[in-house]
Design a protein around this motif. Structure first.
Motif, mmCIF file in Angstrom:
data_model
loop_
_atom_site.group_PDB
_atom_site.id
_atom_site.type_symbol
_atom_site.label_atom_id
_atom_site.label_comp_id
_atom_site.label_asym_id
_atom_site.label_seq_id
_atom_site.Cartn_x
_atom_site.Cartn_y
_atom_site.Cartn_z
ATOM 1 N N ASP A 103 0.785 -1.225 0.000
ATOM 2 C CA ASP A 103 0.000 0.000 0.000
ATOM 3 C C ASP A 103 0.821 1.281 0.000
ATOM 4 O O ASP A 103 0.257 2.374 0.048
ATOM 5 C CB ASP A 103 -0.916 0.019 1.223
ATOM 6 N N TYR B 9 -1.059 -2.944 11.187
ATOM 7 C CA TYR B 9 -2.371 -2.328 11.037
ATOM 8 C C TYR B 9 -2.706 -1.466 12.247
ATOM 9 O O TYR B 9 -3.315 -0.401 12.124
ATOM 10 C CB TYR B 9 -3.436 -3.402 10.843
ATOM 11 N N ALA B 32 -10.509 1.450 7.683
ATOM 12 C CA ALA B 32 -10.170 0.365 6.766
ATOM 13 C C ALA B 32 -10.029 0.904 5.342
ATOM 14 O O ALA B 32 -9.105 0.540 4.617
ATOM 15 C CB ALA B 32 -11.242 -0.708 6.818
ATOM 16 N N ARG B 33 -10.935 1.795 4.981
ATOM 17 C CA ARG B 33 -10.889 2.357 3.635
ATOM 18 C C ARG B 33 -9.620 3.192 3.440
ATOM 19 O O ARG B 33 -8.885 3.019 2.478
ATOM 20 C CB ARG B 33 -12.123 3.232 3.409
ATOM 21 N N ARG B 34 -9.380 4.067 4.408
ATOM 22 C CA ARG B 34 -8.233 4.964 4.279
ATOM 23 C C ARG B 34 -6.917 4.219 4.227
ATOM 24 O O ARG B 34 -5.997 4.584 3.506
ATOM 25 C CB ARG B 34 -8.178 5.935 5.465
ATOM 26 N N GLU B 35 -6.802 3.176 5.054
ATOM 27 C CA GLU B 35 -5.515 2.477 5.156
ATOM 28 C C GLU B 35 -5.477 1.183 4.351
ATOM 29 O O GLU B 35 -4.480 0.467 4.384
ATOM 30 C CB GLU B 35 -5.197 2.190 6.628
ATOM 31 N N ARG B 36 -6.567 0.904 3.651
ATOM 32 C CA ARG B 36 -6.660 -0.316 2.840
ATOM 33 C C ARG B 36 -6.351 -1.556 3.673
ATOM 34 O O ARG B 36 -5.477 -2.351 3.355
ATOM 35 C CB ARG B 36 -5.695 -0.250 1.651
ATOM 36 N N LYS B 39 -11.534 -4.984 6.553
ATOM 37 C CA LYS B 39 -12.353 -4.410 7.617
ATOM 38 C C LYS B 39 -12.516 -5.329 8.822
ATOM 39 O O LYS B 39 -12.335 -4.907 9.969
ATOM 40 C CB LYS B 39 -13.735 -4.066 7.037
#
Lengths: 154, 154
Positions: A103, B9, B32-36, B39
């Motif tokens: 990422d 994470y 989750a979206r921001r850091e890929r 979830k």
DNA sequence: TAAATCCCTACTTATTTAGTAGACAATGAC
DNA sequence: GTCATTGTCTACTAAATAAGTAGGGATTTA
């Protein structure tokens, strides 16, 4: 954040080979017996140590392994590196072919990498502070202490 | 000697929550979206962080997670410890219920343990040197740099 | 009551680590 | 030269751990 069994066995084997008073050359079998390490597994460990020149071997009858190089000059970092690979907290921090995290834009712009680089260096330094020679001394000292341990202490 | 994805994470999530200008409270989904990060996996990570009091949560609609406590005072050691357990190079060196190695007479008389205790302390110290606050700053600095990276650099 | 959110436990899959097997090569004793 | 003893190498298997998925429950707000 553990070292592998491989590394542990490598350290024990080296300490075994560096025991004062013990024969210079010990066979795999003998080391395995003394340190209670599965013989065939130890075989691979010693092979790895040989590849980086930390031990030397002789084949045939009465063959075996011996320390190679100056135990004062060899650090535990070298040993662990040889069997476990880079002492890096993240794959992208490895000194030999670092792997970019999925990422991150790039290796250079990853903030976590920057932090982990520093941590990794500290870890490496911690292992680097101890030499094989010192390890052998400590092992020997421990053996002496152990030999007159009162029963109730075991 | 790697930290787990869980720890990675956890660090990213905390950095996300500590981003200046971002909302105090972010939902799992948003982080989750921001850091890929997957979830459902992140869910477990944040739960672990909550259990040790590093974050606090609010449920229900518009709920989510927020940093708890002073980011200056929380070190990465605390974070990694919370999700990965003790930062010890051998199981017998763990601060919380250490496990004696099979072949050692006792915890006290194991020379390898003595060495690894020192190494473990150095590792812990390396993580302890960085605070969550500092991590957030570095992440922010990196974001700024990244935003005007020339194309050929990516 | 409905939608969104966190909470918790169990399960599955992937990866890594640990250990095993066996054929081969060198050496020394006889 | 043959045989026993040792290291060399590659491949395989098993066990353990890490990573990810699933789904029902609890709580809050609208």
């Amino acid at each position: 954040m553990k070292i592998s069994k491989k590394s542990e066995y490598a350290l024990r084997a080296l300490a075994c080979l560096g025991t004062p008073g013990a024969p210079e050359v010990l066979s795999i079998q003998e080391i395995a017996r003394r340190e209670r390490i599965p013989k065939k597994f130890l075989e691979q460990v010693l092979l790895a140590l040989k590849r980086v020149g930390l031990v030397q071997s002789t084949r045939g009858k009465a063959g075996g392994y011996a320390l190679s190089g100056d135990p004062q000059a060899i650090s535990l970092q070298t040993v662990v590196w040889a069997v476990d690979g880079p002492l890096a907290p993240l794959p992208c921090v490895a000194d030999a072919n670092p792997v970019k995290c999925a990422d991150c834009a790039s290796l250079e712009y990853c903030w976590l990498r920057g932090i982990m680089l520093e941590v990794g260096e500290a870890i490496a330094a911690a292992f680097a502070r101890v030499s094989v020679a010192e390890m052998c001394q400590r092992a020997e000292a421990s053996r002496r202490r152990e030999s007159h341990v009162p029963m109730y202490d075991i």
